[in-house]
Design an enzyme around this catalytic site. Sequence first.
Site, mmCIF file in Angstrom:
data_model
loop_
_atom_site.group_PDB
_atom_site.id
_atom_site.type_symbol
_atom_site.label_atom_id
_atom_site.label_comp_id
_atom_site.label_asym_id
_atom_site.label_seq_id
_atom_site.Cartn_x
_atom_site.Cartn_y
_atom_site.Cartn_z
ATOM 1 N N ASP A 106 5.683 -0.993 4.809
ATOM 2 C CA ASP A 106 7.062 -0.666 4.525
ATOM 3 C C ASP A 106 7.102 0.170 3.246
ATOM 4 O OD1 ASP A 106 9.927 -1.224 5.134
ATOM 5 O OD2 ASP A 106 9.872 -2.066 3.109
ATOM 6 N N GLU B 96 5.582 3.953 6.226
ATOM 7 C CA GLU B 96 6.673 4.875 5.978
ATOM 8 C C GLU B 96 6.276 5.762 4.804
ATOM 9 O OE1 GLU B 96 10.804 2.705 7.033
ATOM 10 O OE2 GLU B 96 9.785 1.835 5.322
#
Length: 657
Positions: free
Chosen positions: A337, A366
Site C-alpha cells: 500500500d 502502489e
Amino acid sequence: MEKERLLEHYMRFEATEFELTGTYHGDDLGAIWTEEETRFRVWAPTAEQVVINLYKTGEQDDLFQNIIMRKASSGTWATAIKGNLNGVYYTYSVTVDEETKEAVDPYAKAVGVNGKRGMVIDLSSTNPSGFTVETKPEFVHPTDAFIYELHIRDFSIDPSSGMVHKGKYLAFTESGTKNTYGDSTGIDYLKQLGITHVHLLPAFDYVTVDEALLQVPQFNWGYDPQNYNVPEGSYSTDPYHGEVRIREFKQMVQALHQNGIRVVLDVVYNHTKEGIDSNFNCIVPGYYYRLTEEGEFSNASGCGNETASERAMMRKFIIDSLLYWNREYHIDGFRFDLMGIHDVETMNEIRKALDSVEEGILIYGEGWTGGLSPLPYHKRAVKDNIRNLNIGIAAFNDNLRDGIKGNVFSSEEKGYITGKEGMEDTIKYGVVAATHHDWVDYSKVMGTSYPWAAEPTQVVNYASAHDNYTLWDKIVLSTPFNNREDRIKMNLLSAAIIFTSQGIPFFQAGEEFLRSKPLNEEKTRFDGNSYASPDHVNSLKWDLVTENQEVINYYQGLMEFRKAHSVLRMTKRAEVEARLRFLKWLDNNLIAFILSHPTEGEVCVVYNANNSWKPVHIPDGDWRVYVKGKYAGNEVLDSNTGGVVHVEPISAMIMVR
Ligand code: CA
C-alpha cells in the site's frame, strides 16, 4: 511527549552515527517460546527502564507479574522467564525521559482481543494438519499470474454465498457451497475461474472493527494497522484467544493452496492507525516515523503519519515481518500500500530478502504516495523511480486503468471502452506494459509522457480495484445513453485489453460478474469509496454468478487463452519490442497488433471501441479465430484467410495463425 522533545529525539536518530551503532541485527526480537522458558527482547535504545508485564488474558485487569528487563546489546532490553508461558499475555512499560508508556511488542506473534496485549505462543500448536509439509501451487514468472483482489468479509458475508462461516477465514475452507440458483460459490468458484493468486485486502490486525462487538455488523477495508505480525481478529471465530485466529488464517491459506491458488497479502507498512500513541512511538519516541521540520508527524499516507523505512530498524522490521508471513503462514506475495512512501533501497532489500528464502514471491505496490513526504522524490519507490527498483518489483499501471474507463475520481469521464476519442496510445501503453516500444507515441499517452517501466515484470495492469467505483458502476455512470447490452460489451473489451497486455494482470473480485456497489434501490447512485460502508454495499452478491455467467465465461476464456500463448506473458522488454508489432493506418478507436513466436505461431489482437462494425486489414494466412463478440477461449470460433476482417462493435477479436 511534547513536540519539541519528540523532535529532539528525531534529530538525534537522524545522525548517521546512530544508525551505525544503534542498530540491532539479531533475529530474536519479540517473544521466543520454548516449553522450558520464554525469552523476550525489545529494541528501546533511548529507554531508561523497560518492564515486562504478564497478564492472564488479553483485556482484563489480571496482571500477575512484572519484571524489570536488563539492558542488553545494541539498544535492546531482554529477559528470560522460566516455565511454559504458552498463552500468557504481555506488554512492555517503557520509560523515556521519565515518562512511562505501556505498549504492545511490535514483534508480537499473537495478541488478545482488539490487539491490546501481545501473547506468548507455541506456534507449532497452531498448524492445521498437513500444513507444515504442504506443497504450493507451481508458479514461475510474475507475468504468468492472474491476481484476484478480494476482501475476506466480502467473500462470504452475503446470504447468497451459501457459506456457514460468514465473514470468517474459515469460509475459504468450505467447498460445495452454492448460490440461490444452485451454482458454485466460494472456493469452488475461485478454482473454476482459473486465477493463480488471491490478493487479500489487509488481513493483519487492524483497529477500526471492534473485535469485542462482533454481534453487530461492522465493515472496514482494514488500512489502519495495529499489529503487523498477527492476523486480524474479527475474521476469526474467537478473537479473545490468540491462537485461534492464527490457526484459522493458516486453514484459509492451506485451503487456497489445495485449490491451486496462491495468496498475496496487502501490506500497509507505510503508516499506522495511531501516531504519537502507537506502539512504535511509545517504545522509541521519534524513531519510526518521519517528522516535519516543525516536529509534526508528516502525512504522506493521508492517514495522519508515515513510517520511516529508510531508518535501519524500521527497514529491518518490515523485512522481518515479510519473512515471518512467508515462513509461518506460507504467504506467496505482497502488495505494498502506498509503496511510494517507502524508499527504493528498502524495497530492493525486501526483494533480496524474499528471493533468498523462496522463488516466485510476487512483489508489487502502489507507485505513489497519498500526500507530501519529506523523503526526497528520487528516493521514493514511485512509478517514476521504478527503473531503480529490482525488475521483480511491480507498480500498478493507473495510466492504463484511467485510459480504459476514464479518470477514477470523475463519475462522468469516459475512457477508451466507453467511447472517448484519442485514447489509442494510452491503451497501447498498457499493451507494452509501460515499457519502451518504437510504435507507441508517448506524447499522446494520458497521465504520463514516457515509458516508466524497464521490463514488463514491473507492471500490474488493471481496470478496477477496491478503490473508487467498480468497473461496472463506472461504466454505468459514464454512459447515460447506452443500454445494458452495450455496457456489457464495454466490460468485455476492458477484460480483453487487460488479459492481452504484457505485464501482470489483476482484477477486483466480482469484476467478472459485473460487481456493483449501489447506494439506492433504483441503482442510480454508487459508492465510490466504500472503505467503511455496510456489507450490503461491499459484499460479493453470488447470485450475479448465475445472472452474468456469459461475462464470467469470457474472463475465463481469456485467461485460458493467455495461459496457452506465452507471447502474451513475455518477461523481457527486448522480447516485447522484437515480437510485438502494431498494425498501422487503422480507423480511429481501433488498435491491432501481432505477436510472433518462433514455434507457437502468430497471435493477432484487435480492439474495436467503436459502436459499429469495423473492417481491419490483417496479413494473409490461415487465421483461426478464438475470441470474438461475447466469446473467448481455446476453441476455434471461426476462420479466415486474412485481408479484410470485420470486427463487431465494442469488442475484441483474437486470431492465431
Ligand atoms: Ca483488530
